[in-house]
Write an enzyme that holds these catalytic residues in place. Sequence first.
Site, PDB file in Angstrom:
ATOM      1  N   CYS A 189       0.827  -1.212   0.000  1.00 38.81           N
ATOM      2  CA  CYS A 189       0.000   0.000   0.000  1.00 38.81           C
ATOM      3  C   CYS A 189       0.858   1.257   0.000  1.00 38.81           C
ATOM      4  O   CYS A 189       0.373   2.357  -0.257  1.00 38.81           O
ATOM      5  CB  CYS A 189      -0.938  -0.001   1.200  1.00 38.81           C
ATOM      6  SG  CYS A 189      -0.119  -0.352   2.766  1.00 38.81           S
ATOM      7  N   GLY A 243      -3.584   6.851  11.608  1.00 38.66           N
ATOM      8  CA  GLY A 243      -3.903   7.879  12.592  1.00 38.66           C
ATOM      9  C   GLY A 243      -5.273   8.498  12.392  1.00 38.66           C
ATOM     10  O   GLY A 243      -6.116   7.988  11.657  1.00 38.66           O
ATOM     11  N   PHE A 244      -5.484   9.622  13.061  1.00 37.87           N
ATOM     12  CA  PHE A 244      -6.802  10.246  13.002  1.00 37.87           C
ATOM     13  C   PHE A 244      -7.087  10.827  11.625  1.00 37.87           C
ATOM     14  O   PHE A 244      -8.242  10.915  11.228  1.00 37.87           O
ATOM     15  CB  PHE A 244      -6.924  11.322  14.077  1.00 37.87           C
ATOM     16  CG  PHE A 244      -6.630  10.812  15.462  1.00 37.87           C
ATOM     17  CD1 PHE A 244      -5.890  11.556  16.355  1.00 37.87           C
ATOM     18  CD2 PHE A 244      -7.084   9.564  15.880  1.00 37.87           C
ATOM     19  CE1 PHE A 244      -5.614  11.086  17.629  1.00 37.87           C
ATOM     20  CE2 PHE A 244      -6.811   9.080  17.157  1.00 37.87           C
ATOM     21  CZ  PHE A 244      -6.072   9.846  18.032  1.00 37.87           C
ATOM     22  N   GLY A 279      -6.540   9.314   8.985  1.00 35.83           N
ATOM     23  CA  GLY A 279      -7.046   8.188   8.208  1.00 35.83           C
ATOM     24  C   GLY A 279      -8.000   7.309   8.993  1.00 35.83           C
ATOM     25  O   GLY A 279      -8.132   6.128   8.691  1.00 35.83           O
TER      26      GLY A 279
END
Lengths: 566, 460
Positions: free
Chosen positions: A256, A427-428, A430
């Site tokens: 990814c 994290g926030f 994502g």
Amino acid sequence: MTAAITVPELLTEPAGIPRARSMLARAEWAARQFSRYDKPAVDAIVRAAAEAGAAKAREYADWAVRETGFGVAEHKVLKNIACSTGLAGHYAGHDYVTPRIDRDAKIVEVPRPAGVVLALTPSTNPVATVFFKCLLALMTRSVVVLSPHPLARECCADAARTLAAAAVAAGAPDGVIQVVDEPSVPLIEALMSDERTSVIVATGGVPVVRAAYSSGNPAIGVGPGNVPVLVDATADLAAAARRIVDSKSFDNSVLCTNESVLIAQESISAELIRQLKRAGAYLLGPAERDRVAGLLFPAGRFDIRFVGQDATKIAAEAGVRVPRGTPILLAPFAQVVPEEPLAHEKLCPVLGLVTVPDARRGIDAARAVLRITGRGHSAAIHSQDPATIMEYGAAVDVLRVSVNVGNSLGSAGLETGLAPTMTIGTGFFGRSSVGENLHPGHLVQWTRLAYNSDPAEPFGDFTGLSPWAAPAGPASGSTVSGSTVSGSTVSGSTVPPYPVASNQRGAAPDVTANGHRGPGTGTQGRSGYSSRQPQAAPDVSALRDEIRRMVIEELAQLTGRPGGSR
Amino acid sequence: MTEELISFASKQDMLGKSKQFWNPDKTQFWQDAGVPLVIDRREGYYIYDVDGKRLIDTHLNGGTYNLGHRNAEVVAAVTAAMQRFDIGNHHFPSLARTALAEALIKTAPGPAESPPKGGPGGSGGAGSPPRSRGGPGGIAPSGPALLAKVMYGSGGGEAIDIALKSARHATGKRKIVSIAKAYHGHTGLAVATGDERFATLFLADRPDEFTHVPFNDLAAMEDALRGRDVAAVIMETIPATYGFPLPAPGYLAEVKRLCERYGALYIADEVQTGLMRTGELWAISKHGVAPDILVSGKGISGGLYPISVVLASEQASGWLSEDGFAHMSTFGGAELGCVAALKTLEISTRPEVRSAVHYIAATFTEGLARIQRRFPDWFTGIRQDGLVMGLEFGHPEGAKPVMKRLYENGVWAIFSTLDPRVLQYKPGLLLTPDLCEELLERTEVAIGLARDDLAGRKNR
């Protein structure tokens, strides 16, 4: 007469779910045992499992490509080794087991394992992720129930069993690693929502990650990537080009972290393209680009048939003639907007390309790429100007930026100082609970023993105190003091020990079966009872009645019933 | 007049009627023993008295509730089966009876194996796919050899009778040898094999045909067989009602050899020891014995629908080919019971469940030993094979006060009728680590209180 007879209604739940629940029960037991192992025991187990995995790195690389139909076996070998002996070596100096003493804060921190980890693994890095998650668990004394992606379930199940066998042979408790052979959506949902799952570590597509977060159990999930790579005028263009081509072609872009859109500063874009071509990239003309875009995104969405496919295969299907062995295709487009398919994530070796007037606009373009998808994931930059690099990092909504290195392995920590990982916490930005590369520390909880801060209250002396022990041998509860074990069980026993009857455990016979051994009966063996054998002497019945009367009287007194006769 | 099928004014009212219409002596006994239990709701390993008191069931009716009360999977299977099947017609070949017979014989294939010492999962630790000829749960074969046919009853005693009749037919002999203080049920032939306590009252003892020998006494066993007129020796692998005395190492194998030498069949009564309770599906296989006949009951019902089974070798079940109608049983092998049994067998043979049983056994080995170290003069012995446990106390009826104190402390366990020094202690196969810990703690408290009771001390 020959028709099959079935009673399907007796299968009251989707197949596999009841057994999966039994796996969680077994995992609970394994977790409880494992949670008390000491560092030498854990080290031996990690080492044995890592070596067993590495020994089969090539076999599993080939198997994964064969079973999934995509990827590059050579590169998977590298990943498999990096995630087995590489990982074990990287964390060899780390200790997730021994209590830590902080004299300044007057706190003792006792590591406790996460417990039962439900690990979902993808089809893109199938065996590497199995190795990765299993070893992280082993390092922290957690246990794993693996649910592999259906496309890669056979190679993943075998890999899990290889590690499990090696771990158990080295002293890990039975059930330390288990794997679901036939994963399905209902089964995964049942496991995710089960109380016995301590934490879900979900590496996979957005739906499965969302399901993990919605399950009610703690979850660590990844987010998708859509990696912008900015090359500015200060970059070493030859090096950047090589690194970008190598990274984009690594395992045919299934990581990814693979680069999605190359953003080149105008003043160097021509030279950069020349260097990219020197490194093997093929620059698509406008019509060719349109055909490739139409092939990869038939209804505006990426066709997963092309995940991990060779650039030459994609070119051929799009009717584009490219040299044999072409590693990647370059697809220029005008503007980074959501309606431009080539600006979206492409898990195949096709790299989007835009040019920008300057670094500032390059940063804006990178932000635009991430507006489409990929927030929190990763980005790359090739530049020699720290001010630009700092600005890039501060403005682009990702939590790792590869600098002057390919992003595939750079952001995964295999070619940078980041934690080596197969699971990128977004994290926030994502919508993930973790904003770092997943590492063993994420599977550790800490019990902190915090002393009174008042200096008048002395901090205790904890030197040499460890609550953990090596797994005990079967009969005696003895531990192997201080020794490290390599490759074989501690005292040759399993955890749990085999349930031998209590009169056959090899203890010295304390009482014999009195009077009941006749002469000449041949081998009878020790009776070795831990208790006295009941006597059946003939005159005892009167005594028994007397005692029975006494007991009943006592019970009557205790229960307050007079007489107490039956 | 109420339309409710079950309705009483109070627990006292119900107990009065229990004495009036059911069994006065038994009803009163429990009042006197300090265990005034009337079970209402039950789920998992918890049973609830009508007054709401919760107990951890460590009696499990001899293993009937190995998988817990109203195990959700078994309930679902039987409920689904009830949409299609009923008791069935015992005259005809049936889907459910055939399926269960096949599944059972698959758990006992091949020639006799030495006692298995495999890893707890039976397959190397990661729940690997079943080896060939595995049972419904895919566990590697661990069963006794040569068993080929299955006969059905609805209760254990009935199954024992079937086994004894089959052995008599196969050998042409009448005599049956069993263990003194054995227990094989209360039906016609079975009751004569058991302790006289259950037979003489009914004039059902038959000393001319039924010989009893002491457990673990090979000389007496050989004496009983010497006349070559014995059809079968019947043995509980670990005599339950007698308090789980353990067979001495090599004893059962030697009995089997003696049977072979003197032309008798070996019947293994696995009603309490079977179905993974000892860490293998059939306890007899831990002794390397391939019995001619194996009987299972209680737990095979899943705790929901009565069924018992008799697995027999071709030799021992010859009558099935000669005259298949010679023994019949309308309720034996009821189709709903077969479904319960199939699901029970599948669960019990899962590698994961076998592994958990091994863990639980180790937990109790360690936990009970720790308790014993606290009360060495009172808690004098632990007889354990897997999850079969007999706790021995230093008083001829010591298990009774322990039972009483356990009851008060939320645990239901029963004393051994034929040796009241010993408390039967049978944790469930699906206990969680937490519940095991709790059970051990409650047990420790109760054992201490019982000791104080008998020592006459007042408790705080």
